[in-house]
Design a protein around this motif. Sequence first.
Motif, PDB file in Angstrom:
ATOM      1  N   LYS A   3      26.173  10.171  11.374  1.00  0.00           N
ATOM      2  CA  LYS A   3      27.288  10.681  12.171  1.00  0.00           C
ATOM      3  C   LYS A   3      27.912   9.555  12.972  1.00  0.00           C
ATOM      4  N   THR A   4      29.226   9.630  13.160  1.00  0.00           N
ATOM      5  CA  THR A   4      29.892   8.636  14.013  1.00  0.00           C
ATOM      6  C   THR A   4      29.600   8.992  15.465  1.00  0.00           C
ATOM      7  N   LYS A   5      29.896   8.072  16.346  1.00  0.00           N
ATOM      8  CA  LYS A   5      29.639   8.290  17.769  1.00  0.00           C
ATOM      9  C   LYS A   5      30.464   9.477  18.274  1.00  0.00           C
ATOM     10  N   GLY A   6      31.712   9.538  17.805  1.00  0.00           N
ATOM     11  CA  GLY A   6      32.588  10.637  18.215  1.00  0.00           C
ATOM     12  C   GLY A   6      32.063  11.989  17.760  1.00  0.00           C
ATOM     13  N   GLN A   7      31.564  12.014  16.516  1.00  0.00           N
ATOM     14  CA  GLN A   7      31.001  13.267  15.983  1.00  0.00           C
ATOM     15  C   GLN A   7      29.802  13.703  16.815  1.00  0.00           C
ATOM     16  N   GLU A   8      28.951  12.756  17.132  1.00  0.00           N
ATOM     17  CA  GLU A   8      27.767  13.061  17.939  1.00  0.00           C
ATOM     18  C   GLU A   8      28.144  13.577  19.318  1.00  0.00           C
ATOM     19  N   LEU A   9      29.136  12.915  19.901  1.00  0.00           N
ATOM     20  CA  LEU A   9      29.590  13.281  21.247  1.00  0.00           C
ATOM     21  C   LEU A   9      30.179  14.692  21.251  1.00  0.00           C
ATOM     22  N   LYS A  10      30.957  14.979  20.225  1.00  0.00           N
ATOM     23  CA  LYS A  10      31.594  16.293  20.122  1.00  0.00           C
ATOM     24  C   LYS A  10      30.531  17.392  20.003  1.00  0.00           C
ATOM     25  N   GLU A  11      29.523  17.108  19.188  1.00  0.00           N
ATOM     26  CA  GLU A  11      28.440  18.074  19.004  1.00  0.00           C
ATOM     27  C   GLU A  11      27.723  18.356  20.313  1.00  0.00           C
ATOM     28  N   LYS A  12      27.582  17.297  21.121  1.00  0.00           N
ATOM     29  CA  LYS A  12      26.848  17.424  22.375  1.00  0.00           C
ATOM     30  C   LYS A  12      27.689  18.141  23.432  1.00  0.00           C
ATOM     31  N   LEU A  13      28.996  17.859  23.450  1.00  0.00           N
ATOM     32  CA  LEU A  13      29.811  18.299  24.586  1.00  0.00           C
ATOM     33  C   LEU A  13      30.596  19.589  24.363  1.00  0.00           C
ATOM     34  N   PHE A  14      30.959  19.898  23.132  1.00  0.00           N
ATOM     35  CA  PHE A  14      31.840  21.043  22.889  1.00  0.00           C
ATOM     36  C   PHE A  14      31.044  22.335  22.641  1.00  0.00           C
ATOM     37  N   VAL A  15      31.708  23.465  22.934  1.00  0.00           N
ATOM     38  CA  VAL A  15      31.147  24.772  22.564  1.00  0.00           C
ATOM     39  C   VAL A  15      31.176  24.844  21.044  1.00  0.00           C
ATOM     40  N   SER A  16      30.046  25.165  20.425  1.00  0.00           N
ATOM     41  CA  SER A  16      30.089  25.274  18.958  1.00  0.00           C
ATOM     42  C   SER A  16      30.466  26.694  18.581  1.00  0.00           C
ATOM     43  N   LYS A  17      31.324  26.812  17.600  1.00  0.00           N
ATOM     44  CA  LYS A  17      31.826  28.136  17.194  1.00  0.00           C
ATOM     45  C   LYS A  17      31.328  28.458  15.799  1.00  0.00           C
ATOM     46  N   LYS A  18      30.035  28.332  15.570  1.00  0.00           N
ATOM     47  CA  LYS A  18      29.600  28.568  14.198  1.00  0.00           C
ATOM     48  C   LYS A  18      29.003  29.971  14.041  1.00  0.00           C
ATOM     49  N   THR A  19      29.116  30.473  12.838  1.00  0.00           N
ATOM     50  CA  THR A  19      28.583  31.805  12.588  1.00  0.00           C
ATOM     51  C   THR A  19      27.052  31.785  12.590  1.00  0.00           C
ATOM     52  N   GLY A  20      26.496  32.899  13.019  1.00  0.00           N
ATOM     53  CA  GLY A  20      25.049  32.985  13.120  1.00  0.00           C
ATOM     54  C   GLY A  20      24.335  32.915  11.780  1.00  0.00           C
ATOM     55  N   TRP A  21      25.074  33.206  10.702  1.00  0.00           N
ATOM     56  CA  TRP A  21      24.448  33.203   9.370  1.00  0.00           C
ATOM     57  C   TRP A  21      24.147  31.793   8.901  1.00  0.00           C
ATOM     58  N   GLU A  22      24.927  30.832   9.430  1.00  0.00           N
ATOM     59  CA  GLU A  22      24.781  29.444   8.994  1.00  0.00           C
ATOM     60  C   GLU A  22      23.378  28.939   9.301  1.00  0.00           C
ATOM     61  N   LYS A  23      22.776  28.292   8.381  1.00  0.00           N
ATOM     62  CA  LYS A  23      21.446  27.688   8.566  1.00  0.00           C
ATOM     63  C   LYS A  23      20.398  28.696   9.042  1.00  0.00           C
ATOM     64  N   LEU A  24      20.603  29.963   8.718  1.00  0.00           N
ATOM     65  CA  LEU A  24      19.642  30.989   9.122  1.00  0.00           C
ATOM     66  C   LEU A  24      18.446  30.926   8.167  1.00  0.00           C
ATOM     67  N   ALA A  25      17.269  30.703   8.709  1.00  0.00           N
ATOM     68  CA  ALA A  25      16.075  30.612   7.864  1.00  0.00           C
ATOM     69  C   ALA A  25      15.911  31.902   7.067  1.00  0.00           C
ATOM     70  N   SER A  26      15.417  31.797   5.833  1.00  0.00           N
ATOM     71  CA  SER A  26      15.410  32.973   4.969  1.00  0.00           C
ATOM     72  C   SER A  26      14.507  34.082   5.503  1.00  0.00           C
ATOM     73  N   ASP A  27      13.416  33.710   6.215  1.00  0.00           N
ATOM     74  CA  ASP A  27      12.563  34.772   6.769  1.00  0.00           C
ATOM     75  C   ASP A  27      13.276  35.517   7.898  1.00  0.00           C
TER      76      ASP A  27
END
Length: 469
Positions: A3-27
Motif C-alpha cells: 500500500k502507498t502511504k496515502g492509502q495507509e493513511l486513508k485507511e487509518k483516518l477515514f470512516v470505512s463504508k464497506k458492507t458487512g458481507w465483505e471478508k466475512l469468515a465462512s463460519d
Amino acid sequence: MEKTKGQELKEKLFVSKKTGWEKLASDVKDKVLKFNEGYISFLNKCKTERECALYAKKILEEHGFVNLGEASTLSPGDKVYYINRKKAVYAAVIGEDMLEEGLNLVGAHIDSPRLDLKPNPLYEAGGLALLKTHYYGGIKKYQWTTIPLSMRGVIVKVDGEVIDVCIGENEDDPIFTITDLLPHLAYKQEKKTLGEGIAGEDLNILVGSIPYEDEKVDEKIKLNIMNLLHEKYGIVEKDFTSAEIEIVPAFPARSLGFDKSMVAAYGQDDRSCAYTTLMALVNLDCPRKTAVALLADKEEIGSVGNTGMYSQNFEVFIASLLDKTGQNGHNVLEKTLCHSKMLSSDVTSAADPNYPDVDDSHNAAYLGQGIALCKYTGSRGKSGASDASAEFVGHIRGILEKNNLAYQMADMGKVDEGGGGTIAYILANKGVDVLDCGVPVLSMHAPYEVTSKFDIYNAYEVYLAFYHD
Ligand code: MN
Ligand code: MN
C-alpha cells in the motif's frame, strides 16, 4: 502489492463504508444465515403484537425465565418476565451489581402499521360483502390495495370468552383483499396525489359474495357471511364491537435476492429489533448489570395507552425487581432509572438507490453495513428528538469496537425532509442515557419491508455485547 502511504493513511483516518458481507469468515456467514432462518420463522408466526407477546413468553420460558409474580425474591442470575395485557413484554436477567447502580435496557416495539376493523365493520354493497377498517400507524394507503390480506386477532364475548381469529395464513385458507380501480377508469384518480389517491374510507376489505337463500330477507350477502361467522365462532354482529381484528399482509417472510442476502417481510419495523433483542436477552447468563428487554406496544401511534412505553406498568415492573432484590430505599426507582443505560432498538430508514434525493448520502444508513446508531431522531431542527450525549455515544462505540462489531452512524433523511421517532425520548425523559440503535430497513411501513440478513445478525450481536458490558 504494497500500500502507498496515502492509502495507509486513508485507511487509518477515514470512516470505512464497506458492507458487512465483505471478508466475512465462512463460519460467521453460516451463523448469519442460520440465525435468519429463526427470524423468518418468527415473522411468519407473529404478525400482531399479541402474537409477538405470546411467542416471547414461550421463548423466555424455554430459557428458564419465570413469571415475575411467581418469584418472591430475586438474586443474581435469576430470570423473570412480565406480560402487560397480552400486548407488551418486559423481561430481565438479574445482574451482580445492585440495580440502583443502573440497568442495561434494550427496548423495541412489537406493533406494526396495519388496518384494524371498525366496531361495526360488516356491510353489503354492489352484491358484495365488505368490512370497514381504520388504519393503524403511518401507512401509504395505496400500498394496501390489491394485495392478499389475512385477518388475525381476538373477539371477546360479553361472558369474557376470548375467541382467537387467524384466517389467511394457511395454504387452504381463503385470503382477503382491497380492490382498486382499473387504469382504464382511473383517469381522475391518477390525477390525484399519491396521498389522496386512496382515501381511508376506501380501505374496505372484500369478504364475500354468496347471498343467503331466503327471498323474504334483504342484505342476503351480509346475512350469509354473518351466518358463517356465527357457525364458526359463535358470534353475532354486536361482538365485533369488543374485538381487535387486525388486517395484515398474507404473504410470508422470504429470503430476497439471487444471493438470498436479504429478508422481505411484513412488520420488520420493529420486529427485526424485537426478535434480536429477545434473542440477546435469552442468551445471557449472569451479567454484571441487570439486563432488561422491553417489547412495547403502540409505538406506531405515539407509545400511548396502558401497553405503550408511556404506561406506568414499566415503572411498576422495575419497582418489583427492586423490591424482590431487597432494594427499597428512598427514591430508589428514580435513582435506578437515572443511572441506567439503554439502546432504543428500533429500525431506521436505509438509503434507497431509487430515491437518492431524500438522504444526505454522507449520513444515511446503508443496507448490509451493520446496525445504525442514530445520535438523534426528530425532524426539521431535531424537533422532538432524543439526543444522546457525545459521552454516551462514545461509550457505546467503545463497546462495539472492543467487540469488533460493525456499525454505522446515521441521520434519517435530509435535515428539512422529515424524520421519525422511537421510544428513546420516553426513557430519556426519566433520566436514562438512551441511544437509538437499530436495523436499517428499505420500504419501511410498507406491507413488504426489506432488511439485510447481515444487519439482523449484527443487531443481535450488538445487543448481546451491550448487555455483557
Ligand atoms: Mn419502529
Ligand atoms: Mn414505525
